[in-house]
Design a protein around this motif. Structure first.
Motif, PDB file in Angstrom:
ATOM      1  N   MET A 164      12.382  86.397  76.160  1.00 31.23           N
ATOM      2  CA  MET A 164      11.466  85.386  75.639  1.00 31.23           C
ATOM      3  C   MET A 164      11.717  85.270  74.141  1.00 31.23           C
ATOM      4  SD  MET A 164       7.287  85.313  75.571  1.00 31.23           S
ATOM      5  CE  MET A 164       7.120  85.468  77.336  1.00 31.23           C
ATOM      6  N   GLU A 204      -3.374  77.088  73.927  1.00 32.17           N
ATOM      7  CA  GLU A 204      -2.430  78.116  74.359  1.00 32.17           C
ATOM      8  C   GLU A 204      -1.114  77.870  73.662  1.00 32.17           C
ATOM      9  OE1 GLU A 204      -2.015  78.733  78.553  1.00 32.17           O
ATOM     10  OE2 GLU A 204      -4.167  78.492  78.897  1.00 32.17           O
ATOM     11  N   LEU A 248       9.272  83.093  84.067  1.00 35.99           N
ATOM     12  CA  LEU A 248       9.135  83.170  85.515  1.00 35.99           C
ATOM     13  C   LEU A 248       9.865  84.421  85.984  1.00 35.99           C
ATOM     14  CD1 LEU A 248       8.328  82.035  88.277  1.00 35.99           C
ATOM     15  CD2 LEU A 248      10.480  80.749  88.256  1.00 35.99           C
ATOM     16  N   ASN A 249       9.132  85.338  86.570  1.00 37.24           N
ATOM     17  CA  ASN A 249       9.716  86.588  87.032  1.00 37.24           C
ATOM     18  C   ASN A 249       9.558  86.676  88.552  1.00 37.24           C
ATOM     19  OD1 ASN A 249      10.733  89.153  87.330  1.00 37.24           O
ATOM     20  ND2 ASN A 249       8.946  90.179  86.464  1.00 37.24           N
ATOM     21  N   ASN A 276       1.392  72.941  89.438  1.00 42.51           N
ATOM     22  CA  ASN A 276       2.443  73.417  88.543  1.00 42.51           C
ATOM     23  C   ASN A 276       2.696  72.392  87.443  1.00 42.51           C
ATOM     24  OD1 ASN A 276       4.123  75.436  87.668  1.00 42.51           O
ATOM     25  ND2 ASN A 276       5.913  74.609  88.702  1.00 42.51           N
ATOM     26  N   THR A 307       1.030  90.222  79.807  1.00 39.60           N
ATOM     27  CA  THR A 307       1.048  90.803  81.149  1.00 39.60           C
ATOM     28  C   THR A 307       1.807  92.117  81.198  1.00 39.60           C
ATOM     29  OG1 THR A 307       2.956  89.444  81.711  1.00 39.60           O
ATOM     30  CG2 THR A 307       0.782  88.598  82.323  1.00 39.60           C
ATOM     31  N   ARG A 323       6.278  81.746  78.264  1.00 43.76           N
ATOM     32  CA  ARG A 323       6.106  82.224  79.634  1.00 43.76           C
ATOM     33  C   ARG A 323       7.480  82.458  80.223  1.00 43.76           C
ATOM     34  NH1 ARG A 323       1.487  78.750  82.804  1.00 43.76           N
ATOM     35  NH2 ARG A 323      -0.146  79.020  81.281  1.00 43.76           N
ATOM     36  N   TYR A 345       7.344  91.937  77.015  1.00 43.79           N
ATOM     37  CA  TYR A 345       7.035  90.840  76.105  1.00 43.79           C
ATOM     38  C   TYR A 345       5.696  91.152  75.458  1.00 43.79           C
ATOM     39  CZ  TYR A 345      10.024  88.877  79.737  1.00 43.79           C
ATOM     40  OH  TYR A 345      11.015  88.690  80.657  1.00 43.79           O
ATOM     41  N   TYR A 393       5.744  86.324  68.944  1.00 44.28           N
ATOM     42  CA  TYR A 393       5.707  86.631  70.366  1.00 44.28           C
ATOM     43  C   TYR A 393       7.132  86.801  70.878  1.00 44.28           C
ATOM     44  CZ  TYR A 393       7.026  81.769  71.097  1.00 44.28           C
ATOM     45  OH  TYR A 393       7.686  80.578  71.082  1.00 44.28           O
TER      46      TYR A 393
END
Length: 178
Positions: free
Chosen positions: A106, A87, A93-94, A12, A145, A91, A150, A168
């Motif tokens: 986001m 990148e 966290l869900n 992580n 995703t 991101r 998003y 984004y």
């Protein structure tokens, strides 16, 4: 990458969290800025650069043209002299609280279809070539995703400066993935 920085796989450990040596505390990593852009209001830009100078393959991070530190070259198994995979974006966290999608937004919470002045955006994106210089680099691969929650959009070459513009973000929300 070594075990310390495996791209977030097991450790992580991503971004500047591992192996980053801060040399200037003018900007706190992960901190907030005094002014934020507002949807339909003033826009504030933060100039972020990840670059290397000629010589050893040491990668420096600067914020608003202030070098704040560098990545320890020992964290990579082989020195690299150019950026070949970059990148950017966001991101979320869900953990699916209560079995539903997270309420976390986001960026500004606006989808990229709302435009560069409304959604979170990256302006004038460029990469670094093997000589350590700027290289206009089209961000051709995107990962989304769930586009209802998003999204990302490449707006192409910037009209005023070298580089590409990308937006984004999105609202998230308990029903966005249904």
């Amino acid at each position: 990458m070594n075990e310390m920085n495996d791209g977030g796989g097991k450790s992580n450990c991503i971004n500047q969290e591992c192996g980053f040596i801060q040399t200037n505390n003018q900007f706190a990593l992960g901190g907030a800025f005094q002014k934020d852009s507002t949807v339909g209001g003033d826009l504030y830009f933060v100039h972020v650069s990840l670059y290397r100078v000629t010589g050893p393959a040491v990668w420096w991070l600067s914020v608003n043209n202030v070098a704040i530190g560098y990545f320890n070259p020992d964290m990579f198994p082989v020195p690299f002299i150019e950026s070949f995979h970059n990148e950017m974006g966001g991101r979320v966290l869900n953990t699916r609280p209560g079995g539903k999608h997270t309420m976390t937004r986001m960026g500004s919470g606006m989808l990229p279809s709302a435009g560069l002045n409304n959604a979170a955006s990256i302006a004038y994106y460029m990469a670094i070539n093997s000589n350590g210089g700027d290289q206009v680099d089209d961000p051709i691969n995107t990962i989304v995703t769930n586009a209802k929650c998003y999204d990302v959009k490449d707006f192409g070459r910037d009209d005023n400066r070298p580089g590409f513009d990308v937006a984004y973000g999105g609202p998230g929300g308990i029903y966005c993935d249904q």
